[in-house]
Design an enzyme around this catalytic site. Sequence first.
Site, mmCIF file in Angstrom:
data_model
loop_
_atom_site.group_PDB
_atom_site.id
_atom_site.type_symbol
_atom_site.label_atom_id
_atom_site.label_comp_id
_atom_site.label_asym_id
_atom_site.label_seq_id
_atom_site.Cartn_x
_atom_site.Cartn_y
_atom_site.Cartn_z
ATOM 1 N N GLN A 100 0.851 -1.200 0.000
ATOM 2 C CA GLN A 100 0.000 0.000 0.000
ATOM 3 C C GLN A 100 0.880 1.242 0.000
ATOM 4 O OE1 GLN A 100 -3.499 -0.551 2.959
ATOM 5 N NE2 GLN A 100 -1.932 -1.979 3.626
ATOM 6 N N VAL A 102 3.579 4.099 -1.033
ATOM 7 C CA VAL A 102 3.880 4.791 -2.282
ATOM 8 C C VAL A 102 5.367 5.143 -2.387
ATOM 9 C CG1 VAL A 102 1.522 5.637 -2.549
ATOM 10 C CG2 VAL A 102 3.163 7.045 -1.306
ATOM 11 N N HIS A 118 -1.579 1.384 -4.232
ATOM 12 C CA HIS A 118 -2.001 2.775 -4.017
ATOM 13 C C HIS A 118 -1.141 3.775 -4.782
ATOM 14 C CE1 HIS A 118 -4.188 1.701 0.027
ATOM 15 N NE2 HIS A 118 -4.878 1.358 -1.040
ATOM 16 N N CYS A 126 -0.909 12.353 -16.334
ATOM 17 C CA CYS A 126 -1.594 13.479 -16.961
ATOM 18 C C CYS A 126 -3.077 13.135 -17.094
ATOM 19 C CB CYS A 126 -0.994 13.762 -18.342
ATOM 20 S SG CYS A 126 -1.904 15.051 -19.226
ATOM 21 N N CYS A 145 2.582 18.612 -19.318
ATOM 22 C CA CYS A 145 2.747 17.181 -19.596
ATOM 23 C C CYS A 145 3.771 17.012 -20.711
ATOM 24 C CB CYS A 145 1.406 16.570 -20.006
ATOM 25 S SG CYS A 145 1.567 14.867 -20.592
ATOM 26 N N CYS A 148 1.707 15.159 -23.935
ATOM 27 C CA CYS A 148 0.723 15.849 -24.785
ATOM 28 C C CYS A 148 0.892 17.370 -24.804
ATOM 29 C CB CYS A 148 -0.703 15.474 -24.367
ATOM 30 S SG CYS A 148 -1.225 16.196 -22.791
ATOM 31 N N ASN A 212 3.020 -6.967 13.326
ATOM 32 C CA ASN A 212 2.735 -5.565 13.661
ATOM 33 C C ASN A 212 3.256 -5.318 15.078
ATOM 34 O OD1 ASN A 212 1.252 -2.978 14.184
ATOM 35 N ND2 ASN A 212 0.147 -3.550 12.328
HETATM 36 C C1 BJW Z 1 4.566 -1.168 12.519
HETATM 37 C C2 BJW Z 1 5.777 -0.531 12.742
HETATM 38 C C3 BJW Z 1 6.925 -1.332 12.716
HETATM 39 C C4 BJW Z 1 4.238 0.996 12.797
HETATM 40 N N1 BJW Z 1 6.814 -2.652 12.500
HETATM 41 N N2 BJW Z 1 4.493 -2.476 12.317
HETATM 42 C C5 BJW Z 1 -16.701 2.993 4.858
HETATM 43 C C6 BJW Z 1 -16.506 1.639 5.119
HETATM 44 C C7 BJW Z 1 -15.616 0.872 4.343
HETATM 45 C C8 BJW Z 1 -14.904 1.448 3.302
HETATM 46 C C9 BJW Z 1 -15.104 2.789 3.066
HETATM 47 C C10 BJW Z 1 -15.990 3.536 3.827
HETATM 48 N N3 BJW Z 1 -15.973 4.818 3.355
HETATM 49 C C11 BJW Z 1 -15.084 4.878 2.333
HETATM 50 C C12 BJW Z 1 -14.563 3.647 2.134
HETATM 51 C C13 BJW Z 1 -13.529 3.261 1.132
HETATM 52 C C14 BJW Z 1 -12.168 3.819 1.470
HETATM 53 C C15 BJW Z 1 -11.807 3.392 2.899
HETATM 54 O O1 BJW Z 1 -11.398 2.271 3.144
HETATM 55 N N4 BJW Z 1 -11.923 4.306 3.857
HETATM 56 C C16 BJW Z 1 -11.668 3.973 5.254
HETATM 57 C C17 BJW Z 1 -10.780 5.053 5.873
HETATM 58 C C18 BJW Z 1 -12.984 3.800 5.949
HETATM 59 N N5 BJW Z 1 -11.233 3.245 0.521
HETATM 60 C C19 BJW Z 1 -11.051 3.806 -0.660
HETATM 61 O O2 BJW Z 1 -11.575 4.848 -0.982
HETATM 62 C C20 BJW Z 1 -10.178 3.042 -1.631
HETATM 63 N N6 BJW Z 1 -10.855 2.868 -2.852
HETATM 64 C C21 BJW Z 1 -12.015 2.202 -2.917
HETATM 65 O O3 BJW Z 1 -12.527 1.665 -1.950
HETATM 66 O O4 BJW Z 1 -12.500 2.150 -4.175
HETATM 67 C C22 BJW Z 1 -13.762 1.509 -4.371
HETATM 68 C C23 BJW Z 1 -13.593 0.139 -4.935
HETATM 69 C C24 BJW Z 1 -12.609 -0.720 -4.468
HETATM 70 C C25 BJW Z 1 -12.501 -1.983 -4.992
HETATM 71 C C26 BJW Z 1 -13.328 -2.383 -5.990
HETATM 72 C C27 BJW Z 1 -14.310 -1.530 -6.475
HETATM 73 C C28 BJW Z 1 -14.426 -0.268 -5.939
HETATM 74 C C29 BJW Z 1 -8.906 3.818 -1.955
HETATM 75 C C30 BJW Z 1 -8.016 3.907 -0.743
HETATM 76 C C31 BJW Z 1 -6.842 4.819 -1.051
HETATM 77 C C32 BJW Z 1 -5.942 4.937 0.167
HETATM 78 N N7 BJW Z 1 -5.041 5.991 -0.040
HETATM 79 C C33 BJW Z 1 -4.077 6.300 1.033
HETATM 80 C C34 BJW Z 1 -3.381 7.665 0.711
HETATM 81 C C35 BJW Z 1 -2.755 7.677 -0.641
HETATM 82 C C36 BJW Z 1 -1.330 7.237 -0.590
HETATM 83 C C37 BJW Z 1 -0.441 8.276 0.037
HETATM 84 O O5 BJW Z 1 -0.672 9.476 -0.076
HETATM 85 O O6 BJW Z 1 0.539 7.845 0.647
HETATM 86 O O7 BJW Z 1 -3.157 5.241 1.195
HETATM 87 S S1 BJW Z 1 -4.814 6.483 2.647
HETATM 88 C C38 BJW Z 1 -3.466 5.807 3.533
HETATM 89 O O8 BJW Z 1 -3.957 4.659 4.243
HETATM 90 C C39 BJW Z 1 -2.466 5.308 2.465
HETATM 91 C C40 BJW Z 1 -2.143 3.941 3.002
HETATM 92 O O9 BJW Z 1 -1.666 3.109 1.955
HETATM 93 C C41 BJW Z 1 -3.428 3.480 3.611
HETATM 94 C C42 BJW Z 1 -3.270 2.382 4.630
HETATM 95 O O10 BJW Z 1 -2.565 2.817 5.748
HETATM 96 P P1 BJW Z 1 -1.573 1.828 6.490
HETATM 97 O O11 BJW Z 1 -0.511 1.416 5.577
HETATM 98 O O12 BJW Z 1 -2.340 0.758 7.147
HETATM 99 O O13 BJW Z 1 -0.909 2.831 7.570
HETATM 100 P P2 BJW Z 1 -1.363 3.191 9.045
HETATM 101 O O14 BJW Z 1 -0.619 4.409 9.439
HETATM 102 O O15 BJW Z 1 -2.828 3.250 9.156
HETATM 103 O O16 BJW Z 1 -0.872 1.956 9.929
HETATM 104 C C43 BJW Z 1 0.484 1.670 10.157
HETATM 105 C C44 BJW Z 1 0.583 0.381 10.920
HETATM 106 O O17 BJW Z 1 1.948 0.028 11.059
HETATM 107 C C45 BJW Z 1 0.006 0.448 12.336
HETATM 108 O O18 BJW Z 1 -0.832 -0.683 12.546
HETATM 109 C C46 BJW Z 1 1.233 0.359 13.253
HETATM 110 O O19 BJW Z 1 0.977 -0.340 14.473
HETATM 111 C C47 BJW Z 1 2.187 -0.426 12.377
HETATM 112 N N8 BJW Z 1 3.602 -0.188 12.628
HETATM 113 N N9 BJW Z 1 5.559 0.805 12.984
HETATM 114 C C48 BJW Z 1 5.583 -3.187 12.363
HETATM 115 N N10 BJW Z 1 8.162 -0.790 12.962
#
Ligand code: BJW
Length: 244
Positions: A100, A102, A118, A126, A145, A148, A212
């Site tokens: 996940q 970037v 992600h 673009c 871009c 284009c 984790n």
């Molecule tokens: C350690 C450690 C160490 C620390 N050792 N561990 C309501 C219900 C359900 C879903 C939704 C809802 N409303 C909206 C939605 C959908 C939405 C969603 O899920 N929202 C929730 C917040 C509720 N999702 C979307 O919109 C996605 N698209 C989608 O659903 O499209 C529809 C669709 C899908 C499939 C088929 C058809 C249609 C898109 C999600 C895009 C996420 N984008 C981001 C930001 C962009 C990237 C960026 O700028 O960097 O991606 S959000 C952010 O969260 C980022 C991450 O990739 C993502 C996940 O976070 P992650 O990696 O889990 O980080 P943290 O900080 O949360 O956790 C870190 C962990 O590490 C912790 O547990 C620590 O304990 C641990 N840790 N040190 C081991 N040393």
Amino acid sequence: MRQAAAAEEVSAERNIVVLTGAGMSAESGVPTFRGVDGLWEGHHIEMVASPEGFARDPELVHRFYNLRRAALKTVEPNAGHLALARLEREWRGRFLLVTQNVDDLHERAGSERLIHMHGELRKARCECCGEVSSWTKELSSVTRCLACGEVGGMRPHIVWFGEIPFELETIMTALKSADIFLCIGTSGVVYPAAGFARQAASRPDCRLIEMNIERTEISRHFHEHIVGPVSVELPVLVEKSLME
Ligand code: BJW
């Protein structure tokens, strides 16, 4: 935790899917999203990582990604990234790493069979012509871009909230035949990645291992929990797993 038990399961099986989240890169110095420092300049991630946020204030969103893109130059893969690259090289069955994140720390560590679901900080897209290009400089609302020639259509090649993550079909296919699902450093709150454990668990023989530093929203789906930082726990797990 039961490192030995987890390692035994890993070595005995064939197809492995690994999912990584922000915790994977935390020890390299890349901030996580939902930790104590989970805000950026007072903004929630949803404000700067959504199409609505970009439409409202494109320069703010560009600044957020420009800073993070620039910060990549100051970080290095940690021992956990290196361990996963080794696992891929020496694994006898099918291997897929889905991140996940970037950042580009997995590829810099040597991982090849890798999906950035992600998107990638070092790519830009673009919105006028759809061209995706490598991008290491700054982006702004007046960036042209190179494909284009249009001005104003360039955006980070990142999956924002409400957008569909990349290569979901390939990921789902791999999960359906996974013997092992290893989930590392993700809080399990963002879908669809948060649903991968349930998907993998629908195959009765699939072993689910979570690594984790703390329990997560999705911990209940896993058979084994390795509690500790990736830079310590992953090299140990990989070493044990690859021993005959
Ligand atoms: C350690 C450690 C160490 C620390 N050792 N561990 C309501 C219900 C359900 C879903 C939704 C809802 N409303 C909206 C939605 C959908 C939405 C969603 O899920 N929202 C929730 C917040 C509720 N999702 C979307 O919109 C996605 N698209 C989608 O659903 O499209 C529809 C669709 C899908 C499939 C088929 C058809 C249609 C898109 C999600 C895009 C996420 N984008 C981001 C930001 C962009 C990237 C960026 O700028 O960097 O991606 S959000 C952010 O969260 C980022 C991450 O990739 C993502 C996940 O976070 P992650 O990696 O889990 O980080 P943290 O900080 O949360 O956790 C870190 C962990 O590490 C912790 O547990 C620590 O304990 C641990 N840790 N040190 C081991 N040393």
